[in-house]
Scaffold this motif. Structure first.
Motif, PDB file in Angstrom:
ATOM      1  N   GLN A 131       0.817  -1.584  -0.295  1.00  0.00           N
ATOM      2  CA  GLN A 131      -0.280   0.123   0.015  1.00  0.00           C
ATOM      3  C   GLN A 131       0.961   1.376   0.225  1.00  0.00           C
ATOM      4  O   GLN A 131       1.973   1.517   0.079  1.00  0.00           O
ATOM      5  N   VAL A 132      -0.380   2.498   0.039  1.00  0.00           N
ATOM      6  CA  VAL A 132       1.040   3.772  -0.744  1.00  0.00           C
ATOM      7  C   VAL A 132       0.746   4.704   0.831  1.00  0.00           C
ATOM      8  O   VAL A 132      -0.241   4.265   1.538  1.00  0.00           O
ATOM      9  N   ARG A 133       1.644   5.161   1.353  1.00  0.00           N
ATOM     10  CA  ARG A 133       1.374   5.783   2.680  1.00  0.00           C
ATOM     11  C   ARG A 133       2.129   7.435   1.762  1.00  0.00           C
ATOM     12  O   ARG A 133       3.278   7.015   1.567  1.00  0.00           O
ATOM     13  N   VAL A 134       1.610   8.146   3.370  1.00  0.00           N
ATOM     14  CA  VAL A 134       1.656   9.779   2.559  1.00  0.00           C
ATOM     15  C   VAL A 134       2.014   9.855   4.061  1.00  0.00           C
ATOM     16  O   VAL A 134       0.909   9.897   4.922  1.00  0.00           O
ATOM     17  N   VAL A 135       3.060  10.770   4.278  1.00  0.00           N
ATOM     18  CA  VAL A 135       3.511  11.237   5.249  1.00  0.00           C
ATOM     19  C   VAL A 135       3.571  12.682   5.467  1.00  0.00           C
ATOM     20  O   VAL A 135       4.765  12.591   4.668  1.00  0.00           O
ATOM     21  N   GLU A 136       2.951  13.718   5.609  1.00  0.00           N
ATOM     22  CA  GLU A 136       3.466  14.533   5.969  1.00  0.00           C
ATOM     23  C   GLU A 136       3.677  15.552   7.858  1.00  0.00           C
ATOM     24  O   GLU A 136       3.534  14.491   8.215  1.00  0.00           O
ATOM     25  N   SER A 137       4.630  16.917   7.597  1.00  0.00           N
ATOM     26  CA  SER A 137       5.176  16.973   9.181  1.00  0.00           C
ATOM     27  C   SER A 137       5.451  18.413   8.717  1.00  0.00           C
ATOM     28  O   SER A 137       5.152  18.867   7.928  1.00  0.00           O
ATOM     29  N   PHE A 165       6.312   2.413  -6.025  1.00  0.00           N
ATOM     30  CA  PHE A 165       5.288   3.346  -6.278  1.00  0.00           C
ATOM     31  C   PHE A 165       5.959   4.883  -6.472  1.00  0.00           C
ATOM     32  O   PHE A 165       7.569   4.836  -6.493  1.00  0.00           O
ATOM     33  N   SER A 166       5.850   5.261  -7.571  1.00  0.00           N
ATOM     34  CA  SER A 166       5.969   6.456  -8.132  1.00  0.00           C
ATOM     35  C   SER A 166       5.386   7.530  -8.694  1.00  0.00           C
ATOM     36  O   SER A 166       4.011   7.724  -9.265  1.00  0.00           O
ATOM     37  N   SER A 167       4.996   8.574  -7.740  1.00  0.00           N
ATOM     38  CA  SER A 167       3.657   9.562  -8.080  1.00  0.00           C
ATOM     39  C   SER A 167       3.677  10.558  -9.707  1.00  0.00           C
ATOM     40  O   SER A 167       4.890  10.849  -9.951  1.00  0.00           O
ATOM     41  N   SER A 168       2.579  10.926  -9.870  1.00  0.00           N
ATOM     42  CA  SER A 168       2.815  11.714 -11.274  1.00  0.00           C
ATOM     43  C   SER A 168       2.600  13.095 -10.498  1.00  0.00           C
ATOM     44  O   SER A 168       3.445  14.889 -11.464  1.00  0.00           O
ATOM     45  N   ALA A 169       1.877  13.436  -9.646  1.00  0.00           N
ATOM     46  CA  ALA A 169       2.113  14.444  -9.393  1.00  0.00           C
ATOM     47  C   ALA A 169       2.744  14.609  -7.215  1.00  0.00           C
ATOM     48  O   ALA A 169       2.178  13.491  -6.718  1.00  0.00           O
ATOM     49  N   MET A 170       2.702  15.453  -6.940  1.00  0.00           N
ATOM     50  CA  MET A 170       2.339  15.488  -5.876  1.00  0.00           C
ATOM     51  C   MET A 170       1.756  16.716  -5.215  1.00  0.00           C
ATOM     52  O   MET A 170       2.518  17.982  -5.874  1.00  0.00           O
ATOM     53  N   ASP A 204      -5.532  12.979 -10.811  1.00  0.00           N
ATOM     54  CA  ASP A 204      -6.408  12.057  -9.395  1.00  0.00           C
ATOM     55  C   ASP A 204      -5.965  12.312  -8.544  1.00  0.00           C
ATOM     56  O   ASP A 204      -4.794  11.742  -8.412  1.00  0.00           O
ATOM     57  N   TRP A 205      -5.767  12.657  -7.071  1.00  0.00           N
ATOM     58  CA  TRP A 205      -5.197  13.613  -6.145  1.00  0.00           C
ATOM     59  C   TRP A 205      -5.846  11.593  -5.370  1.00  0.00           C
ATOM     60  O   TRP A 205      -6.434  11.491  -4.270  1.00  0.00           O
ATOM     61  N   ASP A 206      -4.997   9.987  -5.153  1.00  0.00           N
ATOM     62  CA  ASP A 206      -5.094   9.308  -4.881  1.00  0.00           C
ATOM     63  C   ASP A 206      -4.701   8.402  -3.602  1.00  0.00           C
ATOM     64  O   ASP A 206      -5.872   8.210  -2.696  1.00  0.00           O
ATOM     65  N   TYR A 207      -3.867   9.708  -2.895  1.00  0.00           N
ATOM     66  CA  TYR A 207      -2.831   9.142  -1.728  1.00  0.00           C
ATOM     67  C   TYR A 207      -2.924  10.443  -1.134  1.00  0.00           C
ATOM     68  O   TYR A 207      -2.794  11.714  -0.905  1.00  0.00           O
ATOM     69  N   ALA A 247      -0.762  12.463  -3.292  1.00  0.00           N
ATOM     70  CA  ALA A 247      -0.007  12.275  -4.483  1.00  0.00           C
ATOM     71  C   ALA A 247      -0.790  11.154  -5.606  1.00  0.00           C
ATOM     72  O   ALA A 247      -2.264  10.840  -4.679  1.00  0.00           O
ATOM     73  N   GLY A 248      -0.758  11.943  -6.848  1.00  0.00           N
ATOM     74  CA  GLY A 248      -1.648  11.313  -7.718  1.00  0.00           C
ATOM     75  C   GLY A 248      -0.972  11.483  -8.741  1.00  0.00           C
ATOM     76  O   GLY A 248       0.041  10.882  -8.477  1.00  0.00           O
ATOM     77  N   LEU A 249      -1.608  10.755  -9.740  1.00  0.00           N
ATOM     78  CA  LEU A 249      -1.590   9.990 -10.820  1.00  0.00           C
ATOM     79  C   LEU A 249      -2.335  10.831 -11.605  1.00  0.00           C
ATOM     80  O   LEU A 249      -3.496  10.817 -11.467  1.00  0.00           O
ATOM     81  N   VAL A 250      -1.595  10.359 -12.883  1.00  0.00           N
ATOM     82  CA  VAL A 250      -2.021  11.791 -14.412  1.00  0.00           C
ATOM     83  C   VAL A 250      -3.254  10.050 -15.549  1.00  0.00           C
ATOM     84  O   VAL A 250      -2.143   9.523 -15.102  1.00  0.00           O
TER      85      VAL A 250
END
Length: 121
Positions: free
Chosen positions: A1-7, A29-34, A107-110, A98-101
């Motif tokens: 699964q994909v994890r997104v962690v901000e701080s 995993f490699s996003s198209s956009a963040m 689409d901001w999927d994560y 994190a998004g995918l084109v």
């Protein structure tokens, strides 16, 4: 699964600065956009600063142009948001995504859990 962690959120006086960090990770995993979004009390969530890796295009909300800068490391799926000259109006929960084109859509999927930024007057 994909994890997104901000701080990096916190309490700061008007005119001060903060730097937010966000990392997306997952197997192959490699996003198209963040990018960064925010939601202030009583308001809708809005995009603040977005980055598309391949084109290196960026988007900034008019309200933050000249004050905020998005940067990142594509290889690490990591982005930062440098916020300068903060105003009380910047107070919000800031979320990283994190998004995918897909076609012309992003689409901001994560999404991360969000980090609170509070700017005092």
């Amino acid at each position: 699964q994909v994890r997104v962690v901000e701080s990096g959120g916190g309490l700061v006086q008007a005119g001060g600065s903060l730097r937010l960090s966000c990392a997306a990770s997952g197997r192959t995993f490699s996003s198209s956009a963040m990018g960064w979004f925010r939601q202030a009390p009583g308001k809708e969530r809005e995009p603040v600063a977005l980055m598309w890796w391949t084109s290196a295009n960026t988007y900034y909300a008019d309200s933050v142009k000249g004050r905020f800068t998005i940067s990142g490391d594509n290889a690490k799926n990591t982005v930062y948001l440098q916020m300068n000259s903060l105003k009380s109006e910047d107070t919000a929960v800031y979320s990283c995504a994190a998004g995918l084109v897909r076609g012309i859509r992003t689409d901001w999927d994560y999404w991360g859990q969000g980090t609170q930024v509070t700017v005092s007057s």
